[in-house]
Design a protein around this motif. Structure first.
Motif, PDB file in Angstrom:
ATOM      1  N   ASN A 173      90.731  47.469  10.062  1.00 22.64           N
ATOM      2  CA  ASN A 173      92.300  47.352   9.347  1.00 22.64           C
ATOM      3  C   ASN A 173      92.232  47.341   8.072  1.00 22.64           C
ATOM      4  OD1 ASN A 173      95.206  46.995  10.147  1.00 22.64           O
ATOM      5  ND2 ASN A 173      94.764  45.108   9.230  1.00 22.64           N
ATOM      6  N   ALA A 174      91.289  46.213   7.341  1.00 20.66           N
ATOM      7  CA  ALA A 174      91.602  46.151   6.010  1.00 20.66           C
ATOM      8  C   ALA A 174      91.112  47.624   5.182  1.00 20.66           C
ATOM      9  CB  ALA A 174      90.729  44.979   5.583  1.00 20.66           C
ATOM     10  N   ALA A 175      91.508  47.500   4.091  1.00 22.43           N
ATOM     11  CA  ALA A 175      91.324  48.668   3.233  1.00 22.43           C
ATOM     12  C   ALA A 175      90.181  48.389   2.635  1.00 22.43           C
ATOM     13  CB  ALA A 175      92.351  48.752   2.275  1.00 22.43           C
ATOM     14  N   LYS A 176      89.090  49.532   2.279  1.00 20.12           N
ATOM     15  CA  LYS A 176      88.013  49.300   1.807  1.00 20.12           C
ATOM     16  C   LYS A 176      86.972  48.524   2.400  1.00 20.12           C
ATOM     17  CE  LYS A 176      89.372  51.014  -2.965  1.00 20.12           C
ATOM     18  NZ  LYS A 176      89.912  50.579  -4.284  1.00 20.12           N
ATOM     19  N   THR A 177      87.224  48.662   3.736  1.00 19.81           N
ATOM     20  CA  THR A 177      86.076  47.529   4.538  1.00 19.81           C
ATOM     21  C   THR A 177      85.444  48.270   5.160  1.00 19.81           C
ATOM     22  OG1 THR A 177      87.776  46.103   4.453  1.00 19.81           O
ATOM     23  CG2 THR A 177      86.463  45.659   6.169  1.00 19.81           C
ATOM     24  N   GLY A 178      84.149  47.857   5.288  1.00 14.03           N
ATOM     25  CA  GLY A 178      83.060  48.629   6.350  1.00 14.03           C
ATOM     26  C   GLY A 178      83.362  47.584   7.576  1.00 14.03           C
ATOM     27  N   GLN A 179      83.064  48.270   8.865  1.00 16.26           N
ATOM     28  CA  GLN A 179      82.855  47.363   9.984  1.00 16.26           C
ATOM     29  C   GLN A 179      81.540  47.595  10.352  1.00 16.26           C
ATOM     30  OE1 GLN A 179      85.986  46.975  12.483  1.00 16.26           O
ATOM     31  NE2 GLN A 179      84.798  47.166  14.387  1.00 16.26           N
ATOM     32  N   PHE A 180      80.806  46.359  10.594  1.00 14.55           N
ATOM     33  CA  PHE A 180      79.437  46.649  11.042  1.00 14.55           C
ATOM     34  C   PHE A 180      79.261  45.540  12.382  1.00 14.55           C
ATOM     35  CE2 PHE A 180      79.895  47.040   6.420  1.00 14.55           C
ATOM     36  CZ  PHE A 180      79.286  48.126   6.233  1.00 14.55           C
ATOM     37  N   GLU A 181      79.695  46.082  13.601  1.00 14.85           N
ATOM     38  CA  GLU A 181      79.479  45.476  14.614  1.00 14.85           C
ATOM     39  C   GLU A 181      78.296  45.685  15.284  1.00 14.85           C
ATOM     40  OE1 GLU A 181      81.767  47.959  14.611  1.00 14.85           O
ATOM     41  OE2 GLU A 181      81.259  48.946  16.432  1.00 14.85           O
TER      42      GLU A 181
ATOM     43  N   GLN B  23      66.133  43.135   2.971  1.00 22.59           N
ATOM     44  CA  GLN B  23      65.048  43.633   2.160  1.00 22.59           C
ATOM     45  C   GLN B  23      64.496  45.191   2.430  1.00 22.59           C
ATOM     46  OE1 GLN B  23      62.378  40.617   2.916  1.00 22.59           O
ATOM     47  NE2 GLN B  23      63.718  39.052   1.669  1.00 22.59           N
ATOM     48  N   ARG B  24      64.438  45.454   3.899  1.00 19.50           N
ATOM     49  CA  ARG B  24      64.171  46.835   4.041  1.00 19.50           C
ATOM     50  C   ARG B  24      65.179  47.899   3.739  1.00 19.50           C
ATOM     51  NH1 ARG B  24      60.570  47.178   8.581  1.00 19.50           N
ATOM     52  NH2 ARG B  24      60.509  49.648   8.057  1.00 19.50           N
ATOM     53  N   TRP B  25      66.268  47.343   3.969  1.00 22.57           N
ATOM     54  CA  TRP B  25      67.297  48.359   3.450  1.00 22.57           C
ATOM     55  C   TRP B  25      67.295  48.778   2.046  1.00 22.57           C
ATOM     56  CZ3 TRP B  25      71.969  47.924   0.281  1.00 22.57           C
ATOM     57  CH2 TRP B  25      72.690  48.699   0.470  1.00 22.57           C
ATOM     58  N   GLN B  26      66.980  47.569   1.079  1.00 23.07           N
ATOM     59  CA  GLN B  26      66.750  48.008  -0.255  1.00 23.07           C
ATOM     60  C   GLN B  26      65.649  48.965  -0.543  1.00 23.07           C
ATOM     61  OE1 GLN B  26      66.505  43.828  -1.496  1.00 23.07           O
ATOM     62  NE2 GLN B  26      68.169  44.297  -2.935  1.00 23.07           N
ATOM     63  N   GLN B  27      65.097  49.104   0.273  1.00 27.55           N
ATOM     64  CA  GLN B  27      63.788  50.153   0.083  1.00 27.55           C
ATOM     65  C   GLN B  27      64.185  51.455   0.574  1.00 27.55           C
ATOM     66  OE1 GLN B  27      60.533  48.147   1.843  1.00 27.55           O
ATOM     67  NE2 GLN B  27      60.892  46.281   0.322  1.00 27.55           N
ATOM     68  N   MET B  28      65.284  51.628   1.180  1.00 24.15           N
ATOM     69  CA  MET B  28      65.520  52.873   1.983  1.00 24.15           C
ATOM     70  C   MET B  28      66.703  53.582   1.415  1.00 24.15           C
ATOM     71  SD  MET B  28      65.659  51.357   5.677  1.00 24.15           S
ATOM     72  CE  MET B  28      65.138  52.618   6.860  1.00 24.15           C
ATOM     73  N   SER B  29      66.675  54.852   1.584  1.00 22.38           N
ATOM     74  CA  SER B  29      67.903  55.804   1.166  1.00 22.38           C
ATOM     75  C   SER B  29      68.600  56.364   2.332  1.00 22.38           C
ATOM     76  CB  SER B  29      67.407  56.682   0.087  1.00 22.38           C
ATOM     77  OG  SER B  29      66.161  57.305   0.583  1.00 22.38           O
ATOM     78  N   ASP B  30      69.644  56.729   2.079  1.00 22.48           N
ATOM     79  CA  ASP B  30      70.734  57.194   3.121  1.00 22.48           C
ATOM     80  C   ASP B  30      69.944  58.562   3.509  1.00 22.48           C
ATOM     81  OD1 ASP B  30      71.546  57.720   0.465  1.00 22.48           O
ATOM     82  OD2 ASP B  30      73.469  58.450   1.496  1.00 22.48           O
TER      83      ASP B  30
ATOM     84  N   PHE C  49      77.811  51.966  -1.628  1.00 25.28           N
ATOM     85  CA  PHE C  49      77.688  50.614  -0.909  1.00 25.28           C
ATOM     86  C   PHE C  49      77.955  49.189  -1.662  1.00 25.28           C
ATOM     87  CE2 PHE C  49      75.163  54.152   1.099  1.00 25.28           C
ATOM     88  CZ  PHE C  49      75.609  54.049   2.180  1.00 25.28           C
ATOM     89  N   GLN C  50      78.003  49.484  -2.952  1.00 23.77           N
ATOM     90  CA  GLN C  50      78.276  48.374  -3.807  1.00 23.77           C
ATOM     91  C   GLN C  50      80.059  48.212  -4.002  1.00 23.77           C
ATOM     92  OE1 GLN C  50      76.308  45.872  -4.066  1.00 23.77           O
ATOM     93  NE2 GLN C  50      74.564  47.136  -3.772  1.00 23.77           N
ATOM     94  N   GLY C  51      80.618  49.226  -3.543  1.00 23.51           N
ATOM     95  CA  GLY C  51      82.058  49.159  -3.678  1.00 23.51           C
ATOM     96  C   GLY C  51      82.880  48.799  -2.434  1.00 23.51           C
ATOM     97  N   ALA C  52      82.201  48.509  -1.420  1.00 23.85           N
ATOM     98  CA  ALA C  52      82.655  48.193  -0.343  1.00 23.85           C
ATOM     99  C   ALA C  52      82.808  46.625   0.144  1.00 23.85           C
ATOM    100  CB  ALA C  52      82.091  48.730   0.886  1.00 23.85           C
TER     101      ALA C  52
ATOM    102  N   LEU D 135      77.055  44.100  -2.507  1.00 20.99           N
ATOM    103  CA  LEU D 135      76.055  43.752  -1.502  1.00 20.99           C
ATOM    104  C   LEU D 135      74.881  43.286  -2.257  1.00 20.99           C
ATOM    105  CD1 LEU D 135      75.269  43.414   1.474  1.00 20.99           C
ATOM    106  CD2 LEU D 135      74.604  45.988   1.418  1.00 20.99           C
ATOM    107  N   THR D 136      74.620  41.991  -2.122  1.00 20.97           N
ATOM    108  CA  THR D 136      73.542  41.347  -2.373  1.00 20.97           C
ATOM    109  C   THR D 136      73.051  40.439  -1.561  1.00 20.97           C
ATOM    110  OG1 THR D 136      74.545  39.457  -3.671  1.00 20.97           O
ATOM    111  CG2 THR D 136      74.579  41.211  -5.021  1.00 20.97           C
ATOM    112  N   GLU D 137      71.858  39.672  -1.710  1.00 16.38           N
ATOM    113  CA  GLU D 137      71.404  38.903  -0.898  1.00 16.38           C
ATOM    114  C   GLU D 137      72.318  37.609  -0.643  1.00 16.38           C
ATOM    115  OE1 GLU D 137      67.134  38.138  -1.108  1.00 16.38           O
ATOM    116  OE2 GLU D 137      67.657  35.862  -0.859  1.00 16.38           O
ATOM    117  N   ASP D 138      73.045  37.253  -1.603  1.00 15.46           N
ATOM    118  CA  ASP D 138      74.146  36.389  -1.591  1.00 15.46           C
ATOM    119  C   ASP D 138      75.063  36.563  -0.642  1.00 15.46           C
ATOM    120  OD1 ASP D 138      72.860  34.576  -3.158  1.00 15.46           O
ATOM    121  OD2 ASP D 138      74.112  35.180  -5.163  1.00 15.46           O
ATOM    122  N   THR D 139      75.395  38.282  -0.502  1.00 15.34           N
ATOM    123  CA  THR D 139      76.552  38.518   0.438  1.00 15.34           C
ATOM    124  C   THR D 139      75.935  38.395   1.761  1.00 15.34           C
ATOM    125  OG1 THR D 139      76.868  40.550  -0.985  1.00 15.34           O
ATOM    126  CG2 THR D 139      78.012  40.700   1.120  1.00 15.34           C
TER     127      THR D 139
END
Lengths: 511, 253
Positions: free
Chosen positions: A243-251, A90-97, A110-113, A63-67
Motif C-alpha cells: 500500500n505505502a508509497a516507495k515501500t518494499g515488501q519483504f515477507e 553482511q552477506r548482502w552487502q558483499q553481493m550485487s544484484d 536500495f538506499q532510497g526505499a 538500509l544500514t545495520e541500524d535499519t
C-alpha cells in the motif's frame, strides 16, 4: 553460476492433488459462467489500484545495520533472529544484484526505499474487531474472505498488508488439529523452536542477492506447520498487499508439512497503482517430510505499470521447497499476470527417494512487462521425478522468458523429468524466449524437454467470431485453452480468478 | 415474402490484391436452398468469406442487404449473432478448448444479443441431446478440444452440429463435401437436410455436382471469374456435369 544461486520455488507431481474438490477442469461445461466473467472483468482494467489512507509506522528510508536492528526491535525479536538477520545483511552487502536474467531493469536505489512500513496500531489485534476498519475495507475491496466471509468461503486467510500480518482467520479450528497457521512474527514468539529449526534451511541467507536482502529486512509473513498425518481440511490462504508509497515488501513464508501430512496453500497479491516502481522481494520456504504433500498456488496480480512502462512492481521472489523425506511431494502452480518485472523460479529440491516435484506456470506479459521465470528441479534422491509445464503468453511489447534448470545429481538413480514449455505470441512486437539448462550426472536419468511457440492465428480468431463470440471473448477463450493444463492445477476459486485475470491482462492486445 | 439476402453488384478483392468478385447479383428468400458452383478460382470461397466478414478482403463496390439491413457495416461476430453461419471448408483447431464449452459460449453470445436468457449447463446439454438425435449423429466429438485431431469427416460433422445448435437464418456451407468419403458425405447431407426450414436459407458452395445428389437445391448458380454466369434449377447442375465449366466460361466471355 549466477543462475544456480538464484531461483527458488517448487512444484509438484501430476497426481499430487489430494483433495478432489480442488482440481477442476477450467473449460468444462460444468464451470459456470467463466466466459461471462471474462467480459465483465475485461472492462475493469487494473481494479486493485486504489490506495488506502492509513497511518503507517515507517522506518527511515535507507538500509544500514541500524535499519536491520530497528526492524528486529520493532518486532521484539529474540537475539538469535537478530544475529541471523545481521549475518544476512553482511552477506548482502558483499553481493550485487544478478544480471543474468533477460530483463532490462533501471538501476534500483536500495538506499532510497523504505524497509519497514506497518499500519499504525497500538498493539497487535486480539480479534478482527480490533483491526483498523480502513484495513478491513481494503480487504473487502480486494474480495478477501476475512472474518465471517472466511467461514463461508471455507478459506483460512492470513493477510499481509505492506509488511505486517494483519489478521489470521480460522486459527482456532485449525488449532484443534494441531495445525499452526499464523503470522511469521507470532510464530517467532510462540513457536520459536520450529522457526529456528527450519528458517533458512531451504533458502539460506546468502542464497542470492534478493534472498539475502529479504533475510535481513523481512518484516512479517506467514507460518504454517502441519503435524504428522494431518490432512489440512481447508485451503490456507495469504493475500499480500503493498500500500505505502516507495515501500518494499519483504515477507517471508515458511511452511512445514510433517510426515504424512497434506496441505494446500494459496497466495494472492495486489498493489495500488503508482507511478514509481515498488520492490517486492519475498522468500518462500517449503519443507515436506516423509510422505507429506504440499501444493502451493499463486495468483500474482501486482500492478504491472501503465502501457508505457511507468510504475509497477519489481517482483524478485525466491521460492523453493525441499522434499526432505522419501515419497514427499511438492507442487507449485502459479499464474503471473502482474508486475512490471517478474524474476521468480519456484523450485524443488528432491532429496528423499521417490520424491516428486511439479511446476505449473502461466506467465503473461503485455505492454512493457518483462518476465523471466521458470523453475529448478534438483534430483538428489533415487527414483525422483519432476514435471514442468510452463505456458508463456506475450502480447504488446512484453518479453517473456522461461528459464528452467533440471539437475540430476550422481546418486539420483532412475530420475525422471518431463518438461513442456509452450509460448504463445499475440501481435508483432513481443518476444518469447526459452532457456533450458539440463545438467545430468547420472546415466540412468530420463529427461524430456518439449517446447513450442505459436501465434494466435487470425483464422482461430475469425472462427470464434464467426460463431458469435466478440473479439475479447474469442481471445480469452483461445488463451484459456492454451493455459488449460496449468489452470486445471489451480484450486477452483483461484482458477476462476485466474481466467478473469488473463482476460484483463490481455485487454487491448488485439484489434 | 421479403428477401433474406440481397446481393447487388458486389465487388471485392483481397487486401491490396487483385479483384476477385466482379459484380455478383443474387437474391435469396427464407426457406430456399441455393447451390453456387464453379471452377477453382471463380471466387466461390471469396464470396462466402465476404458474406461472413472475414478479415483480409476489401469490398470495392456494390451492396449486401441482410434482412433489409446493410450487412457489410457489421463486424464478423455481429453478423454471426444476427444469424449468419459459415460452415468452414477448413475448420481450425483450438487446442485446450472443450467443444461443448465453445459451443455453449457461442450459443449464449447469440442469446444475449437477442435478449434471451442464457442456457445453463443442464439446459444446454438437453439441447445438445435433442440436436444429436435430430441429426442422428453420435456424441463422441463433444468432449474433445475444438477440431483438434478430428478427421476430415469429423470436422465437417462438427460444423453441421454447430449449425444445428446455433439455428442460423442463413447458413453458408463452403465446400462442405470436399474431402469426404461417401459415408461421411451421407451423414453430413442428412444433417443438412434435416435442418432445412421455411425460416432458414442455405447456400451451398461446391465444386462438384455430387453433393447436389444428396442435398437437392431450389436454385443453382454458376460462378465464373467473379460473376454469376448462369442460374437455373437443379437440372442446371446435371447439365454442367456433362458439359463442364469450360463451356460456360466461353459463353460468359
Amino acid at each position: 553460476m549466477g543462475f544456480d544461486l538464484a531461483m527458488p520455488d517448487l512444484a509438484m507431481p501430476e497426481a499430487a492433488t489430494p483433495n478432489p474438490a480442488v482440481t477442476v477442469s477450467a473449460d468444462s461445461a460444468e464451470t459456470p459462467d467463466t466466459l461471462e466473467s471474462f467480459v465483465s472483468a475485461a472492462n475493469e482494467g487494473y481494479k486493485y489500484g486504489f490506495v488506502t489512507d492509513i497511518e503507517a509506522d515507517e522506518a527511515e528510508p535507507g538500509l544500514t545495520e541500524d535499519t536491520v536492528r530497528f526492524i528486529s526491535a520493532k518486532k521484539g525479536e529474540p537475539e538469535w533472529l537478530l544475529s541471523w538477520r545481521l549475518k544476512a545483511f553482511q552477506r548482502w552487502q558483499q553481493m550485487s544484484d544478478p544480471q543474468w536474467a533477460k530483463l532490462k531493469i533501471a538501476p534500483i536505489d536500495f538506499q532510497g526505499a523504505c524497509y519497514y512500513s506497518a499500519p499504525k496500531q497500538n498493539a497487535g489485534p486480539k480479534s478482527l474487531d480490533e483491526v483498523d476498519p480502513e484495513l478491513l475495507k481494503t480487504y473487502e475491496k480486494l474480495g478477501i474472505p476475512l472474518g465471517e466471509r472466511a467461514a463461508l468461503a471455507g478459506v483460512a486467510v492470513d493477510a499481509v498488508f505492506d509488511s505486517v500480518s494483519v489478521a489470521t482467520t480460522y486459527k482456532e479450528k485449525l488449532g484443534e488439529l494441531g495445525i499452526i497457521f499464523c503470522s511469521f512474527g507470532e510464530a517467532v514468539r510462540e513457536h520459536g523452536d520450529l522457526v529456528r529449526k527450519y528458517l533458512g534451511s531451504v533458502v539460506p541467507q546468502g542464497d542470492n542477492f534478493f534472498a539475502a536482502l529479504n533475510s535481513a529486512v523481512f518484516s512479517d509473513g506467514s507460518f504454517v506447520y502441519v503435524p504428522p498425518g494431518v490432512r489440512c481440511p481447508m485451503e490456507l490462504s495469504t493475500y499480500f498487499r503493498i500500500n505505502a508509497a516507495k515501500t518494499g515488501q519483504f515477507e517471508r513464508t515458511l511452511l512445514i508439512a510433517d510426515k504424512g501430512s497434506h496441505v494446500s496453500y494459496l497466495e494472492g497479491c495486489t498493489a495500488p497503482q503508482r507511478d514509481e516502481n515498488q520492490l517486492h522481494a519475498a522468500v518462500v520456504e517449503l519443507i515436506a517430510l516423509e510422505d507429506a504433500e504440499i501444493k502451493y498456488s499463486t495468483v500474482q496480480n501486482w500492478y504491472p505499470g501503465d502501457a508505457e512502462g511507468r510504475g509497477g512492481i519489481y517482483n524478485f521472489v525466491t521460492k523453493r521447497g525441499a522434499c526432505r523425506g522419501d515419497r514427499a511431494k511438492i507442487s507449485w502452480a502459479q499464474v503471473e499476470t502482474g508486475s512490471a518485472i517478474t524474476w521468480k523460479y519456484p523450485s524443488c529440491l528432491l532429496e528423499g527417494d521417490h520424491s516428486v516435484g511439479a511446476f505449473y506456470s502461466v506467465a503473461i506479459t503485455n505492454n512493457r512487462q518483462q518476465a523471466d521465470t521458470g523453475t529448478k528441479m534438483i534430483h538428489i534422491g533415487r527414483n525422483t521425478s519432476s514435471t514442468v509445464i510452463s505456458k508463456g503468453i506475450s502480447a504488446g511489447r512484453g518479453q517473456n522468458t522461461y528459464r528452467g534448470q533440471i539437475k540430476v545429481m550422481p546418486k539420483a538413480e532412475d530420475a525422471r523429468n518431463f518438461t513442456q514449455c509452450d509460448s504463445l505470441l499475440i501481435g508483432k512486437s513481443c518476444g518469447a524466449h526459452t532457456v533450458p539448462y539440463i545438467d545430468v550426472r547420472n546415466p540412468t536419468a530420463r529427461v524430456e524437454h518439449e517446447a513450442t511457440t505459436s501465434k494466435i492465428s487470425e483464422d482461430q480468431m475469425f472462427y470464434c467470431q464467426q460463431r458469435g463470440l466478440p473479439q475479447e471473448d474469442a481471445l480469452s477463450l483461445i488463451v484459456n485453452g492454451f493455459c488449460k493444463e496449468v489452470l486445471k492445477e489451480l484450486p477452483m476459486e483461484f482458477a476462476v480468478e485466474a481466467q478473469k485475470l488473463l482476460a484483463v491482462s490481455l485487454e487491448g492486445s488485439v484489434g | 415474402m421479403s428477401n433474406l439476402l440481397e446481393i447487388h453488384d458486389l465487388r471485392a478483392r483481397t487486401l491490396g490484391g487483385r479483384d476477385i468478385l466482379k459484380g455478383i447479383n443474387l437474391t435469396i428468400a427464407p426457406g430456399e436452398v441455393h447451390a453456387i458452383m464453379g471452377p477453382n478460382g471463380a471466387g466461390k470461397s471469396t464470396l462466402s468469406s465476404v458474406l461472413a466478414g472475414k478479415p483480409g478482403y476489401e469490398v470495392t463496390g456494390g451492396s449486401v442487404l441482410y434482412q433489409g439491413r446493410d450487412l457489410l457495416a457489421l463486424p464478423a461476430d455481429a453478423r454471426a449473432r444476427e444469424g449468419i453461419f459459415l460452415a468452414f471448408q477448413y475448420p481450425v483447431e483450438i487446442p485446450g478448448v472443450n467443444n461443448t464449452y465453445f459451443l455453449r459460449a457461442a450459443l449464449n453470445a447469440g442469446r444475449r444479443h437477442r435478449g434471451e436468457p442464457e442456457l445453463d449447463a443442464a439446459q444446454f446439454l438437453k439441447a445438445v441431446k435433442e440436436k444429436l438425435k435430430l441429426l442422428d449423429i453420435s456424441s463422441d466429438l463433444l468432449q474433445r478440444p475444438v477440431n483438434v485431431g478430428f478427421s476430415g469427416g469429423e470436422k465437417k460433422r462438427n460444423e453441421i452440429f454447430q449449425m444445428a445448435m446455433l439455428e442460423p437464418r442463413l447458413a453458408v456451407l463452403d465446400e462442405t463435401d470436399s474431402g469426404l468419403d461417401i459415408d461421411a458425405l451421407r451423414v453430413v447431407s442428412n444433417g443438412v437436410n434435416r435442418l432445412r426450414d421455411p425460416q432458414r436459407a442455405i447456400v451451398m458452395i461446391t465444386h462438384y455436382q455430387r453433393l447436389l445428389d444428396y442435398i437437392v437445391p431450389d436454385h443453382v448458380h454458376v460462378l465464373s471469374d467473379g460473376r454469376i454466369v448462369a442460374s437455373g434449377d437443379k437440372t442446371l447442375a446435371a447439365t454442367l456435369e456433362q458439359t463442364g465449366y469450360a463451356h460456360l466460361d466461353s459463353a460468359a466471355a
